[in-house]
Design an enzyme around this catalytic site. Structure first.
Site, short mmCIF file in Angstrom:
data_model
loop_
_atom_site.label_atom_id
_atom_site.label_comp_id
_atom_site.label_asym_id
_atom_site.label_seq_id
_atom_site.Cartn_x
_atom_site.Cartn_y
_atom_site.Cartn_z
N LYS A 164 27.79 -30.63 6.31
CA LYS A 164 27.96 -29.35 7.00
C LYS A 164 29.44 -29.08 7.16
O LYS A 164 30.18 -29.96 7.60
CB LYS A 164 27.30 -29.42 8.39
CG LYS A 164 27.35 -28.12 9.15
CD LYS A 164 27.57 -28.32 10.64
CE LYS A 164 28.98 -28.75 10.95
NZ LYS A 164 29.29 -28.81 12.38
N TYR A 223 31.21 -34.83 16.89
CA TYR A 223 30.92 -34.10 18.11
C TYR A 223 31.14 -35.00 19.31
O TYR A 223 30.52 -36.06 19.41
CB TYR A 223 29.45 -33.65 18.04
CG TYR A 223 28.99 -32.73 19.14
CD1 TYR A 223 29.78 -31.68 19.57
CD2 TYR A 223 27.75 -32.92 19.74
CE1 TYR A 223 29.35 -30.84 20.58
CE2 TYR A 223 27.30 -32.08 20.74
CZ TYR A 223 28.11 -31.04 21.16
OH TYR A 223 27.67 -30.20 22.15
N ALA A 225 7.32 5.11 8.86
CA ALA A 225 7.43 3.69 9.22
C ALA A 225 7.07 3.45 10.68
O ALA A 225 7.53 2.50 11.30
CB ALA A 225 8.85 3.19 8.94
N ALA A 250 33.48 -52.75 5.27
CA ALA A 250 32.10 -52.45 5.63
C ALA A 250 31.90 -52.60 7.13
O ALA A 250 32.52 -53.43 7.77
CB ALA A 250 31.15 -53.39 4.88
N ASN A 272 -5.60 8.23 -2.98
CA ASN A 272 -4.33 8.79 -2.56
C ASN A 272 -3.29 7.68 -2.40
O ASN A 272 -3.51 6.71 -1.70
CB ASN A 272 -4.55 9.50 -1.22
CG ASN A 272 -3.27 9.95 -0.56
OD1 ASN A 272 -2.29 10.26 -1.25
ND2 ASN A 272 -3.27 10.02 0.77
N ARG A 274 -3.27 -4.47 10.74
CA ARG A 274 -4.00 -5.36 9.85
C ARG A 274 -3.17 -6.57 9.40
O ARG A 274 -3.71 -7.54 8.88
CB ARG A 274 -4.49 -4.57 8.62
CG ARG A 274 -5.61 -3.58 8.96
CD ARG A 274 -5.83 -2.54 7.87
NE ARG A 274 -4.89 -1.43 7.96
CZ ARG A 274 -4.89 -0.36 7.14
NH1 ARG A 274 -5.79 -0.29 6.17
NH2 ARG A 274 -4.00 0.61 7.30
C1 UD1 Z 1 -2.64 6.20 4.13
C2 UD1 Z 1 -3.35 7.51 3.76
C3 UD1 Z 1 -4.39 7.20 2.70
C4 UD1 Z 1 -3.74 6.56 1.48
C5 UD1 Z 1 -2.90 5.33 1.89
C6 UD1 Z 1 -2.07 4.88 0.71
C7 UD1 Z 1 -3.37 8.88 5.77
C8 UD1 Z 1 -4.19 9.39 6.90
N1 UD1 Z 1 -3.97 8.06 4.94
O1 UD1 Z 1 -3.62 5.34 4.69
O2 UD1 Z 1 -5.05 8.40 2.30
O3 UD1 Z 1 -4.72 6.20 0.54
O4 UD1 Z 1 -2.01 5.66 2.97
O5 UD1 Z 1 -1.33 3.73 0.96
O6 UD1 Z 1 -2.23 9.27 5.67
N2 UD1 Z 1 2.59 5.73 9.88
C9 UD1 Z 1 3.41 6.43 10.73
N3 UD1 Z 1 2.86 6.94 11.89
C10 UD1 Z 1 1.55 6.77 12.21
C11 UD1 Z 1 0.72 6.05 11.31
C12 UD1 Z 1 1.27 5.56 10.15
O7 UD1 Z 1 4.60 6.61 10.49
O8 UD1 Z 1 1.13 7.23 13.26
C13 UD1 Z 1 3.18 5.17 8.66
C14 UD1 Z 1 2.94 3.67 8.51
O9 UD1 Z 1 3.99 2.92 9.10
C15 UD1 Z 1 2.87 3.48 7.01
C16 UD1 Z 1 2.37 4.82 6.50
O10 UD1 Z 1 2.58 5.75 7.54
O11 UD1 Z 1 4.15 3.21 6.46
C17 UD1 Z 1 0.90 4.76 6.13
O12 UD1 Z 1 0.15 4.38 7.28
P1 UD1 Z 1 -1.12 3.44 7.19
O13 UD1 Z 1 -1.66 3.28 8.55
O14 UD1 Z 1 -0.82 2.24 6.43
O15 UD1 Z 1 -2.10 4.40 6.36
P2 UD1 Z 1 -3.28 3.96 5.41
O16 UD1 Z 1 -4.45 3.60 6.24
O17 UD1 Z 1 -2.80 2.97 4.42
CA CA Z 2 -1.00 1.78 4.17
#
Ligand code: UD1
Ligand code: CA
Length: 481
Positions: free
Chosen positions: A359, A395, A15, A431, A178, A21
């Site tokens: 309220k 109030y 997370a 009234a 993936n 994006r």
């Molecule tokens: C990632 C996968 C991709 C897959 C997709 C599925 C990688 C490199 N790519 O891409 O193959 O198809 O998920 O949804 O893993 N996060 C961290 N630290 C970071 C970057 C991200 O904790 O430095 C967390 C984000 O908060 C998120 C998750 O990892 O919850 C996925 O990151 P995101 O940047 O959304 O990866 P995708 O580009 O979707």
């Molecule tokens: Ca993602």
């Protein structure tokens, strides 16, 4: 949990990403889906796996995200990601917090919220049976844009995952993607993660590169294909989030319909996961039910209502109104165009009518506030009737004070109750009265107003106007009776 003792499992929830994006001041994983932040859905799923340890990796807006982790997970460890970006780096740091007697690590993305614990359990079962090094979930997407592509050997063994931005044309044509959900042997991860590099299009340590590494060096990698792509759908932008909100809402609405709720226009009705509805509730078009709403049988809500944390009794009727943290008892009616703010309680058969705001107010059994009023910090007694256009002046500029209207009192139109003030049981008020002092039970309160009339004023002061002419005509029209 499927096929293994829970003590040998840890879960990592990713997370820490910036969620670029989404273009939002709110961290992506805190955007709500049916009233629960994305990460809340994932943490509940993690908990259902009953792991020995849950680790959540945070970085972007770490404080806010950590707060949500505390809310939605009972016992999660929080790990802060450093300057090195990427899912691989996140897992590498998380691993330091995972006890060494853990055999397998499940990795979940906080932005893949619809995945259920059964599907993850099946992945773990497969992983153990196949004695794999890493097992991941994949799915077949008609439009695989944005996802990592799964590269398999002829015999089906996974050899690599290639990210969209790093893929060549041939790899981009692959529809198996993936899901970002894995189970991996702890020792294999610990060995592979430190050697990841940032030599890729995004300059990140990709967790997905572990797959290629493991496949060539230390073990077998399997991908379990999830038939229902929705389960592994990720949220990266607002379009994906809205699509998922719509999809989940459709499922929630259908669930309530099967349970005996009438929903006239399902596409215009939004119901949070936490809402409870009884049989024979009717939801008309344009209804949003949020938070801890509980609606009893036979109540009708809508059209066009937003209810948050509302308790609604059997057979109650609410039309075109906004209700926040209020209790509406059986048979009560609200609206159209009422605004019930926190602390409002309407007892059985009570009425809050058109253009009324309340309220922190209790409306007694069968009591009525039918038109154009503000009732704040007040107790309206059983069976009392409040005249149209009445205001509780609660109030004084510094403090709030209470107005108490006794049972079966009848207050006149256009009254102002200057609180603190009390109108006794069964009392009447005239009234246009400003009630500044308590009115005893059974009394009539009238302000001594005398109206002066000045004969012929319009004719003298507004000569030639339609009003003057009408007045003149009425004076000269012969009496025909
Ligand atoms: C990632 C996968 C991709 C897959 C997709 C599925 C990688 C490199 N790519 O891409 O193959 O198809 O998920 O949804 O893993 N996060 C961290 N630290 C970071 C970057 C991200 O904790 O430095 C967390 C984000 O908060 C998120 C998750 O990892 O919850 C996925 O990151 P995101 O940047 O959304 O990866 P995708 O580009 O979707
Ligand atoms: Ca993602």
């Amino acid at each position: 949990m499927v096929g293994m003792s829970p003590s040998s499992l840890a879960v990592v929830v990713l997370a820490a990403g910036a969620g670029t994006r989404m273009k939002s001041a709110t961290p992506k994983v805190l955007h709500p889906l049916a009233g629960i932040p994305l990460i809340g859905h994932v943490l509940s799923t993690a908990e259902a796996l009953n792991p020995q340890q849950t680790v959540v990796v945070v970085r972007h807006e770490a404080e806010q995200v950590s707060e949500a982790v505390d809310t939605w997970a009972d016992n999660a460890h929080i790990v802060h990601q450093d300057d090195i970006p990427g899912t691989g780096r996140a897992v590498e740091l998380a691993l330091e917090k995972i006890p060494s007697d853990v055999d397998n690590v499940v990795i979940l993305s906080a932005d893949v919220p619809l995945l259920d614990s059964e599907t993850i359990g099946a992945m773990i079962g497969f992983h153990q049976e196949a004695e794999a090094g890493v097992t991941l979930l994949s799915t077949i997407h008609e439009d695989p844009t944005g996802y990592g592509r799964i590269i398999r050997r002829d015999d089906g063994i996974v050899t690599a995952i290639v990210e969209e931005v790093d893929a060549d044309e041939q790899q981009r044509a692959i529809h198996e993607v993936n899901a970002g959900v894995y189970v991996a042997r702890r020792d294999i991860l610990a060995h592979a993660l430190p050697s990841l590099t940032t030599a890729n299009a995004q300059g990140e340590k990709y967790l997905t590169d572990v797959v290629g590494q493991v496949a060539t060096q230390s073990g077998v990698v399997h991908a379990v294909v999830v038939e229902d792509s929705w389960l592994v759908e990720g949220v990266n932008d607002r379009i994906q989030l809205q699509r998922m909100q719509r999809r989940l809402n459709t499922m929630i609405v259908r669930g309530w319909q099967r349970d005996g709720v009438s929903i006239k226009a399902p596409e215009s009705v939004w119901i949070d996961l936490s809402v409870q509805l009884d049989q024979d509730v009717t939801l008309l078009p344009g209804v949003t039910l949020e938070g801890s709403c509980h609606i009893d049988n036979g109540a009708t809500i809508g059209p066009d209502c937003t209810l948050s944390h509302a308790r609604v009794g059997a057979g109650a009727r609410i039309q075109r109104s906004v209700v926040d943290s209020a209790v509406i008892a059986a048979g009560a009616t609200v609206g159209p165009f009422a605004y019930l703010r926190p602390g409002t309680v309407i007892n059985e058969g009570g009425k809050v009518g058109a253009f009324v705001e309340t309220k922190n107010a209790t409306i007694g059994r069968g009591a009525k506030v039918p038109h154009l009023s503000y009732i704040g910090d007040a107790d309206i007694g059983e069976g009392a009737n409040i005249g149209a256009g009445s205001i509780t002046a609660n109030y004084d500029g510094v403090n709030k004070h209470r107005t108490v209207i006794g049972p079966h009192a009848k207050t006149g139109s256009d009254n102002v109750f200057v609180a603190p003030v009390e109108v006794g049981a069964g009392a009447y008020t005239a009234a246009g009265t400003t009630i500044r002092r308590n009115v005893p039970a059974g009394a009539l309160a009238v302000a001594p107003v005398s109206v002066r009339t000045i004969d012929g004023w319009v004719g003298t002061n507004r000569p030639g106007t339609a009003a003057a002419e009408a007045a003149e005509n009425s004076r000269t029209t012969p009496d025909t009776h």
